[in-house]
Design a protein around this motif. Structure first.
Motif, PDB file in Angstrom:
ATOM      1  N   PRO A   1       3.057  -0.327  -9.828  1.00 50.40           N
ATOM      2  CA  PRO A   1       2.152   0.779 -10.169  1.00 50.40           C
ATOM      3  C   PRO A   1       1.127   0.346 -11.236  1.00 50.40           C
ATOM      4  O   PRO A   1       1.503  -0.189 -12.272  1.00 50.40           O
ATOM      5  N   VAL A   2      -0.149   0.556 -10.959  1.00 41.10           N
ATOM      6  CA  VAL A   2      -1.245   0.247 -11.878  1.00 41.10           C
ATOM      7  C   VAL A   2      -2.062   1.514 -12.071  1.00 41.10           C
ATOM      8  O   VAL A   2      -2.497   2.136 -11.088  1.00 41.10           O
ATOM      9  N   VAL A   3      -2.271   1.893 -13.325  1.00 43.86           N
ATOM     10  CA  VAL A   3      -3.040   3.091 -13.670  1.00 43.86           C
ATOM     11  C   VAL A   3      -4.295   2.647 -14.434  1.00 43.86           C
ATOM     12  O   VAL A   3      -4.195   1.932 -15.439  1.00 43.86           O
ATOM     13  N   VAL A   4      -5.454   3.050 -13.940  1.00 47.88           N
ATOM     14  CA  VAL A   4      -6.731   2.685 -14.568  1.00 47.88           C
ATOM     15  C   VAL A   4      -7.351   3.939 -15.150  1.00 47.88           C
ATOM     16  O   VAL A   4      -7.526   4.941 -14.439  1.00 47.88           O
ATOM     17  N   VAL A   5      -7.718   3.871 -16.470  1.00 45.09           N
ATOM     18  CA  VAL A   5      -8.339   5.006 -17.169  1.00 45.09           C
ATOM     19  C   VAL A   5      -9.839   4.729 -17.280  1.00 45.09           C
ATOM     20  O   VAL A   5     -10.259   3.810 -17.989  1.00 45.09           O
ATOM     21  N   SER A   6     -10.651   5.521 -16.574  1.00 48.91           N
ATOM     22  CA  SER A   6     -12.109   5.390 -16.619  1.00 48.91           C
ATOM     23  C   SER A   6     -12.722   6.596 -15.970  1.00 48.91           C
ATOM     24  O   SER A   6     -12.223   7.083 -14.954  1.00 48.91           O
ATOM     25  N   SER A   7     -13.838   7.073 -16.566  1.00 48.40           N
ATOM     26  CA  SER A   7     -14.580   8.178 -15.960  1.00 48.40           C
ATOM     27  C   SER A   7     -15.705   7.687 -15.079  1.00 48.40           C
ATOM     28  O   SER A   7     -16.475   8.501 -14.548  1.00 48.40           O
TER      29      SER A   7
ATOM     30  N   ALA B   1       5.673   7.087 -16.744  1.00 50.86           N
ATOM     31  CA  ALA B   1       7.125   7.068 -16.593  1.00 50.86           C
ATOM     32  C   ALA B   1       7.584   6.164 -15.455  1.00 50.86           C
ATOM     33  O   ALA B   1       8.792   5.898 -15.313  1.00 50.86           O
ATOM     34  N   LEU B   2       6.633   5.678 -14.629  1.00 51.42           N
ATOM     35  CA  LEU B   2       6.998   4.773 -13.537  1.00 51.42           C
ATOM     36  C   LEU B   2       7.507   3.455 -14.094  1.00 51.42           C
ATOM     37  O   LEU B   2       7.053   2.995 -15.150  1.00 51.42           O
ATOM     38  N   PRO B   3       8.455   2.826 -13.387  1.00 53.47           N
ATOM     39  CA  PRO B   3       8.988   1.553 -13.884  1.00 53.47           C
ATOM     40  C   PRO B   3       7.937   0.447 -13.841  1.00 53.47           C
ATOM     41  O   PRO B   3       7.203   0.326 -12.867  1.00 53.47           O
ATOM     42  N   ARG B   4       7.854  -0.318 -14.946  1.00 60.26           N
ATOM     43  CA  ARG B   4       6.959  -1.475 -15.063  1.00 60.26           C
ATOM     44  C   ARG B   4       5.506  -1.114 -14.755  1.00 60.26           C
ATOM     45  O   ARG B   4       4.767  -1.872 -14.142  1.00 60.26           O
ATOM     46  N   VAL B   5       5.119   0.072 -15.173  1.00 63.67           N
ATOM     47  CA  VAL B   5       3.748   0.496 -14.943  1.00 63.67           C
ATOM     48  C   VAL B   5       2.806  -0.314 -15.831  1.00 63.67           C
ATOM     49  O   VAL B   5       3.144  -0.672 -16.960  1.00 63.67           O
ATOM     50  N   HIS B   6       1.612  -0.604 -15.316  1.00 64.64           N
ATOM     51  CA  HIS B   6       0.558  -1.335 -16.061  1.00 64.64           C
ATOM     52  C   HIS B   6      -0.624  -0.390 -16.258  1.00 64.64           C
ATOM     53  O   HIS B   6      -1.269   0.026 -15.297  1.00 64.64           O
ATOM     54  N   LEU B   7      -0.898  -0.046 -17.529  1.00 64.33           N
ATOM     55  CA  LEU B   7      -2.006   0.855 -17.877  1.00 64.33           C
ATOM     56  C   LEU B   7      -3.225   0.008 -18.257  1.00 64.33           C
ATOM     57  O   LEU B   7      -3.204  -0.719 -19.250  1.00 64.33           O
ATOM     58  N   VAL B   8      -4.293   0.099 -17.468  1.00 66.28           N
ATOM     59  CA  VAL B   8      -5.544  -0.649 -17.709  1.00 66.28           C
ATOM     60  C   VAL B   8      -6.613   0.359 -18.145  1.00 66.28           C
ATOM     61  O   VAL B   8      -6.837   1.359 -17.450  1.00 66.28           O
ATOM     62  N   ILE B   9      -7.297   0.079 -19.266  1.00 65.44           N
ATOM     63  CA  ILE B   9      -8.203   1.063 -19.885  1.00 65.44           C
ATOM     64  C   ILE B   9      -9.611   0.463 -19.987  1.00 65.44           C
ATOM     65  O   ILE B   9      -9.796  -0.662 -20.461  1.00 65.44           O
ATOM     66  N   ASP B  10     -10.595   1.236 -19.515  1.00 60.70           N
ATOM     67  CA  ASP B  10     -12.015   0.896 -19.716  1.00 60.70           C
ATOM     68  C   ASP B  10     -12.378   1.313 -21.139  1.00 60.70           C
ATOM     69  O   ASP B  10     -12.659   2.484 -21.415  1.00 60.70           O
ATOM     70  N   GLY B  11     -12.388   0.326 -22.110  1.00 62.28           N
ATOM     71  CA  GLY B  11     -12.413   0.620 -23.542  1.00 62.28           C
ATOM     72  C   GLY B  11     -13.557   1.513 -23.984  1.00 62.28           C
ATOM     73  O   GLY B  11     -13.348   2.612 -24.523  1.00 62.28           O
ATOM     74  N   TYR B  12     -14.796   1.044 -23.779  1.00 62.69           N
ATOM     75  CA  TYR B  12     -15.931   1.800 -24.286  1.00 62.69           C
ATOM     76  C   TYR B  12     -16.113   3.113 -23.550  1.00 62.69           C
ATOM     77  O   TYR B  12     -16.644   4.077 -24.099  1.00 62.69           O
ATOM     78  N   ASN B  13     -15.675   3.201 -22.299  1.00 59.50           N
ATOM     79  CA  ASN B  13     -15.761   4.458 -21.562  1.00 59.50           C
ATOM     80  C   ASN B  13     -14.896   5.509 -22.232  1.00 59.50           C
ATOM     81  O   ASN B  13     -15.273   6.680 -22.331  1.00 59.50           O
TER      82      ASN B  13
ATOM     83  N   VAL C   1      -6.663  -5.432 -11.356  1.00 58.79           N
ATOM     84  CA  VAL C   1      -5.986  -4.644 -10.315  1.00 58.79           C
ATOM     85  C   VAL C   1      -5.647  -5.521  -9.120  1.00 58.79           C
ATOM     86  O   VAL C   1      -4.533  -5.446  -8.548  1.00 58.79           O
ATOM     87  N   ARG C   2      -6.605  -6.384  -8.724  1.00 58.75           N
ATOM     88  CA  ARG C   2      -6.349  -7.245  -7.555  1.00 58.75           C
ATOM     89  C   ARG C   2      -5.271  -8.280  -7.845  1.00 58.75           C
ATOM     90  O   ARG C   2      -4.572  -8.738  -6.934  1.00 58.75           O
ATOM     91  N   THR C   3      -5.117  -8.656  -9.117  1.00 62.01           N
ATOM     92  CA  THR C   3      -4.142  -9.695  -9.463  1.00 62.01           C
ATOM     93  C   THR C   3      -2.699  -9.172  -9.436  1.00 62.01           C
ATOM     94  O   THR C   3      -1.752  -9.940  -9.224  1.00 62.01           O
ATOM     95  N   GLU C   4      -2.511  -7.878  -9.644  1.00 62.28           N
ATOM     96  CA  GLU C   4      -1.162  -7.326  -9.701  1.00 62.28           C
ATOM     97  C   GLU C   4      -0.460  -7.469  -8.330  1.00 62.28           C
ATOM     98  O   GLU C   4      -1.105  -7.362  -7.287  1.00 62.28           O
ATOM     99  N   PRO C   5       0.879  -7.687  -8.330  1.00 61.61           N
ATOM    100  CA  PRO C   5       1.620  -7.812  -7.063  1.00 61.61           C
ATOM    101  C   PRO C   5       1.659  -6.493  -6.298  1.00 61.61           C
ATOM    102  O   PRO C   5       1.546  -5.415  -6.894  1.00 61.61           O
ATOM    103  N   GLN C   6       1.761  -6.605  -5.008  1.00 64.16           N
ATOM    104  CA  GLN C   6       1.797  -5.422  -4.144  1.00 64.16           C
ATOM    105  C   GLN C   6       3.006  -4.562  -4.498  1.00 64.16           C
ATOM    106  O   GLN C   6       4.128  -5.056  -4.609  1.00 64.16           O
ATOM    107  N   GLY C   7       2.822  -3.275  -4.706  1.00 66.61           N
ATOM    108  CA  GLY C   7       3.916  -2.365  -4.987  1.00 66.61           C
ATOM    109  C   GLY C   7       4.067  -2.026  -6.454  1.00 66.61           C
ATOM    110  O   GLY C   7       4.753  -1.062  -6.775  1.00 66.61           O
TER     111      GLY C   7
ATOM    112  N   ASP D   1     -13.344   4.835  -7.654  1.00 68.16           N
ATOM    113  CA  ASP D   1     -13.288   4.661  -6.197  1.00 68.16           C
ATOM    114  C   ASP D   1     -12.807   3.274  -5.819  1.00 68.16           C
ATOM    115  O   ASP D   1     -12.001   3.085  -4.898  1.00 68.16           O
ATOM    116  N   GLY D   2     -13.263   2.277  -6.564  1.00 64.45           N
ATOM    117  CA  GLY D   2     -12.877   0.905  -6.242  1.00 64.45           C
ATOM    118  C   GLY D   2     -11.400   0.643  -6.460  1.00 64.45           C
ATOM    119  O   GLY D   2     -10.729   0.006  -5.622  1.00 64.45           O
TER     120      GLY D   2
END
Length: 455
Positions: free
Chosen positions: A421-427, A329-341, A413-419, A433-434
């Motif tokens: 919101p980036v959400v990464v889906v991975s177990s 629900a955050l504005p302009r959120v970027h959802l990044v998914i570890d596919g095979y995970n 994740v490093r490429t996204e601008p500061q501020g 941690d990174g």
């Protein structure tokens, strides 16, 4: 008793005595055979009253059988029975014609067959018949001896020819053997030279082998020493690694409790900021032109206070999909998914291609619902591409050669601008941690799976 005594075979004692008074000459085999042949041939013409009793049973036989079976008896009867011999002689002389008459007169022709003359003379017994028989016998013996000498001469000639051929063959074989011997000697000389060369090469090879064996032994010693030192160093490093892992596990255990608290505070702050942004958007887009700022601030404060009260009373579980909904629900959120995970967590039994297709299709519906930017990263295609036929709102990336999907996710994740919101889906704990250290939000794969199943 006086008078002639007749024997059972019909020969009288007087005839036997008269016959014995004359010296029977020794007949050659050829003459005896001719006498026997003349006698048995004339058996049928003599009649049974003339034949002695001992010869009557042979009269009905064939001439060849009579000659074979009655021959010895015929000769004995001719020598003992003069009457039988005389009757037989008459018929034999008659059958012989002029030669028989000449023999009976004692004047046989000189060109006559000596065997035939001797046989007729033996039967007819003219004057000096013994001389005729002996002369004919001598002629027969001489002829036989001459035949033997001739046969011996022919045999000697054949043997001489065979000897000459054998000598010629022997000479040819000797010449061939000499030639073969010369060839074998030449080959033997070549083999001796070859053997000497091979012997020298063998000695050189043995010396090389000894040198190489010594070098290998020395090298084995050096390798064994180096291996021993390497094993010792490996054991030392393994000990240090064990100690470091033990220290790291202790540090992780000590920080795990603090991280739970930090996550809760972070989620509460995120909820507050999200609701505040929504209020500001409503103010800018929908607020009436004559509204007072105090009213807007009051409404914003009231909304914020209400949100705090609500957020403070809500604690999500680690696998609650509501947690992901709040982030999306955050504005302009970027959802990044570890596919095979995610796919191996949600539906590992399917093939990889089916896993990718199913995940991307489900993410398309999520993108339509949330308007979030969605990027899914898979391992292993060898180049960075957009998957053919990707649905709208879902970006599909395959890791390039030499990189994994985890590394591509960190780059995103490093490429996204500061501020932002980036959400990464991975177990993957290391990935989580990174990206936390890079300022992104980490969500376990099971949360996304449940959210997609609910949709």
């Amino acid at each position: 008793m006086t008078g002639d005594h007749h024997r059972e075979d019909g020969v009288t004692d007087a005839a036997i005595g008269a016959a014995r008074s004359e010296v029977e000459p020794t007949l050659p085999d050829a003459v005896r055979a001719r006498v026997t042949a003349l006698a048995v041939d004339l058996f049928p013409s003599l009649g049974p009253d003339v034949l002695p009793a001992a010869l009557r049973r042979f009269a009905q036989f064939t001439p060849a059988r009579r000659a074979r079976l009655a021959g010895p008896t015929v000769v004995a009867q001719l020598a003992a029975d003069a009457e039988f011999r005389e009757r037989l002689a008459e018929r034999a002389v008659e059958e012989a014609g002029p030669l028989g008459a000449a023999v009976a007169a004692g004047t046989p022709p000189g060109a006559a067959d000596p065997v035939e003359v001797a046989a007729l003379a033996y039967l007819a017994r003219p004057p000096h018949w013994t001389t005729l028989v002996e002369s004919a016998s001598a002629t027969v013996v001489a002829a036989a001896e001459s035949e033997q000498v001739l046969a011996a001469s022919r045999q000697i000639e054949r043997l001489t020819e065979q000897l000459e051929r054998a000598r010629a063959n022997t000479k040819a074989d000797t010449d061939k053997l000499r030639s073969d011997l010369a060839t074998v000697r030449a080959e033997a000389d070549e083999l001796r030279v070859r053997v000497r060369e091979l012997t020298k090469a063998l000695r050189d090879s043995e010396q090389d082998v000894r040198r190489l064996t010594d070098a290998v032994s020395t090298e084995k010693g050096r390798v064994a020493a180096a291996s021993s030192a390497s094993d010792a160093e490996i054991r030392r490093l393994r000990g240090r690694l064990t100690d470091a892992e033990r220290e790291l596990e202790a540090a992780k255990s000590s920080s795990r409790a603090g991280r739970v608290t930090d996550d809760m505070r972070l989620w509460l702050l995120l909820e507050t900021l999200g609701n505040a942004a929504q209020g500001l958007r409503r103010e800018l887009a929908l607020g009436p032109p004559g509204a007072f700022p105090g009213d807007v601030i009051a409404a914003d404060v009231e909304a914020t206070a209400g949100t705090r009260t609500k957020a403070g009373s809500q604690l999500w579980a680690a696998d609650d999909p509501a947690r992901l909904d709040q982030l999306l629900a955050l504005p302009r959120v970027h959802l990044v998914i570890d596919g095979y995970n995610v796919t191996k967590t949600g539906f590992p039994e399917a093939a990889l291609e089916q896993q990718r297709t199913r995940l991307v299709a489900s993410l398309a519906g999520l993108a339509a619902q949330t308007n979030a930017e969605i990027t899914v990263v898979f391992d292993g295609a060898g180049r960075l591409v957009i998957a053919p036929g990707s649905p709208r709102g879902v970006r599909v990336i395959f890791s390039p050669p030499g990189q994994t999907a985890d590394e591509v996710i960190r780059r995103l994740v490093r490429t996204e601008p500061q501020g932002r919101p980036v959400v990464v889906v991975s177990s993957d704990k290391e990935v989580a941690d990174g990206i936390r250290r890079a300022g992104a939000y980490a969500v376990p794969s099971v949360v996304l799976v449940k959210r997609l199943d609910r949709a």
